[in-house]
Design a protein around this motif. Structure first.
Motif, PDB file in Angstrom:
ATOM      1  N   ALA A 218      -3.579  -0.169   4.400  1.00 11.83           N
ATOM      2  CA  ALA A 218      -2.512  -0.100   3.753  1.00 11.83           C
ATOM      3  C   ALA A 218      -2.185  -0.437   2.468  1.00 11.83           C
ATOM      4  N   ILE A 219      -2.125   0.179   1.633  1.00 12.26           N
ATOM      5  CA  ILE A 219      -1.967  -1.167   0.649  1.00 12.26           C
ATOM      6  C   ILE A 219      -0.572  -0.658  -0.080  1.00 12.26           C
ATOM      7  N   GLY A 220      -0.317  -1.702  -0.499  1.00 12.98           N
ATOM      8  CA  GLY A 220       1.446  -1.907  -1.287  1.00 12.98           C
ATOM      9  C   GLY A 220       1.378  -1.608  -2.906  1.00 12.98           C
ATOM     10  N   ILE A 221       2.016  -1.366  -3.319  1.00  9.98           N
ATOM     11  CA  ILE A 221       2.524  -0.303  -4.720  1.00  9.98           C
ATOM     12  C   ILE A 221       4.419  -1.020  -4.651  1.00  9.98           C
ATOM     13  N   GLN A 222       4.466  -1.303  -5.893  1.00  7.92           N
ATOM     14  CA  GLN A 222       6.358  -0.608  -6.496  1.00  7.92           C
ATOM     15  C   GLN A 222       6.184   0.523  -6.506  1.00  7.92           C
TER      16      GLN A 222
ATOM     17  N   ALA B 167       6.007  -6.831  -1.773  1.00  6.68           N
ATOM     18  CA  ALA B 167       5.190  -6.005  -0.824  1.00  6.68           C
ATOM     19  C   ALA B 167       3.975  -7.696  -0.373  1.00  6.68           C
ATOM     20  N   SER B 168       3.798  -8.222  -1.111  1.00 11.02           N
ATOM     21  CA  SER B 168       2.883  -9.364  -1.333  1.00 11.02           C
ATOM     22  C   SER B 168       3.247 -10.415  -0.076  1.00 11.02           C
TER      23      SER B 168
ATOM     24  N   SER C 287      -0.409  -8.812   6.607  1.00 12.87           N
ATOM     25  CA  SER C 287       0.150  -8.415   8.088  1.00 12.87           C
ATOM     26  C   SER C 287      -0.049  -6.606   7.902  1.00 12.87           C
ATOM     27  N   ILE C 288       0.988  -6.366   7.327  1.00 13.47           N
ATOM     28  CA  ILE C 288       0.938  -4.162   6.863  1.00 13.47           C
ATOM     29  C   ILE C 288       0.269  -4.024   5.757  1.00 13.47           C
TER      30      ILE C 288
END
Length: 266
Positions: free
Chosen positions: A149-153, A186-187, A192-193
């Protein structure tokens, strides 16, 4: 901003807005610049001691002073900023906003006052110099992240870049995109996620400088230009702002603001 009906005028503002009122609750003033931002993007905008501060805020305060305007700052969802700009000829979107065709269709851009590139934030030790090509990390290297999974704004260039990579055959395989209000939130989920977070250079560096367990790397992508966005009818205002921005750039004032706010918030 989603609260737009008369009933909204009776509601208390959020903590992030501190003691400010929503502009929609009163008639816009021709003596006020209503600045809309999203305060999770240090060093350009972040919260310090309960107040929204940052490079963009300093720029707008300076411009307001030069033009004789009061400046009122509203911290709202990033994706709602251009909606506010379209509603009010005295509204300004100042949020490290990359100029692109879609935004240009609905709002009027200033000249560029800064440039940036995309970075990925990952757990410290994930990559090293041997993983880089000419100092940059190919987005396909993110396939090595253990967490898919990759987080973004939401609404940022990082999201657009990730969408393109996930759609391109062979770039990213089996990944999920996780949306956040800002990169700071996000950071906190990295390791974890999320396996990593994609965001602009200076916010990425601000976050990793404040978190020794994280590291960041430049992604192989084209540079982007930051602009202020105005109402389409605000042509005279934009012309005046552009003159001031040119002076600020030439005098090194924006560079000084950037130095002043380096570190930001976590």
């Amino acid at each position: 901003m989603s609260i737009k009906k008369i009933l909204a005028c009776t509601l208390a503002t959020t903590a992030a807005l501190a003691t400010m009122s929503f502009s929609s609750c009163s008639k816009p003033s021709s003596n006020t610049l209503y600045v809309y931002t999203n305060a999770g993007f240090a060093p350009y905008e972040y919260v310090s001691n309960g107040k929204v501060v940052g490079v963009d805020i300093d720029i707008m305060n300076y411009i307001g002073g030069k033009l004789g305007y009061n400046v009122v700052v509203y911290d709202i969802d990033f994706n709602q900023i251009l909606n506010e700009v379209q509603r009010n000829v005295m509204a300004v979107g100042a949020a490290g906003m990359t100029q692109n065709e879609g935004r240009d269709q609905v709002a009027l851009a200033s000249i560029s006052y800064a440039t940036s590139v995309q970075y990925v934030i990952v757990p410290d030790g994930t990559f090293d110099e041997e993983d880089l090509t000419d100092g940059k990390l190919s987005i396909s290297k993110l396939n090595e992240l253990s967490n898919k999974a990759i987080g973004i704004q939401t609404g940022t260039t990082g999201e657009f870049m990730l969408d393109d990579a996930m759609a391109a055959e062979g770039d990213l395989v089996g990944f999920a995109k996780r949306n956040y209000e800002n990169a700071i939130l996000a950071s906190r989920d990295i390791g974890s996620i999320c396996g990593g977070v994609i965001i602009d250079k200076l916010p990425a560096q601000s976050i990793t400088n404040a978190n020794s367990n994280l590291d960041c790397f430049e992604l192989d992508a084209e540079p982007e230009s930051y602009v202020l966005y105005f109402n389409k009818a605000a042509t005279d205002l934009v012309s005046k702002v552009n003159v001031i921005l040119e002076e600020m750039i030439e005098d090194g004032l924006i560079d000084q603001y950037t130095i002043n706010h380096s570190g930001g918030a976590n």
